[in-house]
Design an enzyme around this catalytic site. Sequence first.
Site, PDB file in Angstrom:
ATOM      1  N   THR A  42       2.289 -90.094 -73.981  1.00  0.00           N
ATOM      2  CA  THR A  42       2.462 -89.085 -75.204  1.00  0.00           C
ATOM      3  C   THR A  42       3.540 -90.313 -75.691  1.00  0.00           C
ATOM      4  O   THR A  42       3.202 -91.939 -75.789  1.00  0.00           O
ATOM      5  CB  THR A  42       3.274 -87.975 -75.001  1.00  0.00           C
ATOM      6  OG1 THR A  42       4.074 -88.737 -73.776  1.00  0.00           O
ATOM      7  CG2 THR A  42       2.549 -87.689 -74.008  1.00  0.00           C
ATOM      8  N   HIS A  97       6.295 -90.682 -75.328  1.00  0.00           N
ATOM      9  CA  HIS A  97       7.625 -91.034 -74.588  1.00  0.00           C
ATOM     10  C   HIS A  97       8.067 -92.606 -74.381  1.00  0.00           C
ATOM     11  O   HIS A  97       9.061 -92.912 -74.673  1.00  0.00           O
ATOM     12  CB  HIS A  97       7.430 -90.259 -73.702  1.00  0.00           C
ATOM     13  CG  HIS A  97       8.630 -89.584 -73.012  1.00  0.00           C
ATOM     14  ND1 HIS A  97       8.409 -87.966 -73.504  1.00  0.00           N
ATOM     15  CD2 HIS A  97       9.776 -89.033 -72.910  1.00  0.00           C
ATOM     16  CE1 HIS A  97       9.358 -87.180 -74.225  1.00  0.00           C
ATOM     17  NE2 HIS A  97      10.147 -87.473 -72.893  1.00  0.00           N
TER      18      HIS A  97
END
Length: 191
Positions: A123, A125
């Site tokens: 992702t 992040h």
Amino acid sequence: LEKRPAAAPTSFPLASTLRIGIVHARWNTECIDALVKGSVDSLLKSGVKKENIHIESVPGSWELPHGTSRMIAASQIQASSAATDLMGATSLLDGEDSKPESQTSSGPLDAIISIGVLIKGSTMHFEYISEACVHGLMRIGLDTNVPVILGVLTALTEEQAKQRSGIGANAHNHGEDWGTAAVEMASKTKG
Ligand code: RBF
């Protein structure tokens, strides 16, 4: 080309008087432990005294700027407080991690090494945390005039992170470079 800095052209005789902080995240602990050890070993080798090295931890790299800022502030409050205020101020530093370090000296930190290992996942992040973390750390260094050493690895794979933590064949522990950078920058700022 070697992925490390050339040695500084001068030595730093102030090293034995320097107080150095290390704040590290607790994600990817195999690498973190190696990097903290590499930093401490190189600080000691550069002449920093064991009792002048202060180590604390935060959960993850996202928390590194806050932990760094707090550790710098606490060391300065402690140094400027009257004896009566000292108890309150020292409690700021009394995290679980600082207990084994209770033999450490007190006073303002001359540099701090902020250590984290970010490994890219599937992702976004990684991008958000690494960008916020490194910008936050730069800001703290410039705002406080206490040199903040960037000990944050932003690796695309676990293998890359290990290589840069000195784990495995032909690996280099970047913590060693962070220790010498801290001594150089602290000496230049203090001297
Ligand atoms: N912290 C790290 O220091 N390294 C990481 O690789 C890392 N990866 C994360 C991945 C995800 C999906 C999440 C939610 C957090 C991650 N964190 C990592 C923790 C982060 O820095 C922070 O501690 C938490 O988000 C709590 O504020």
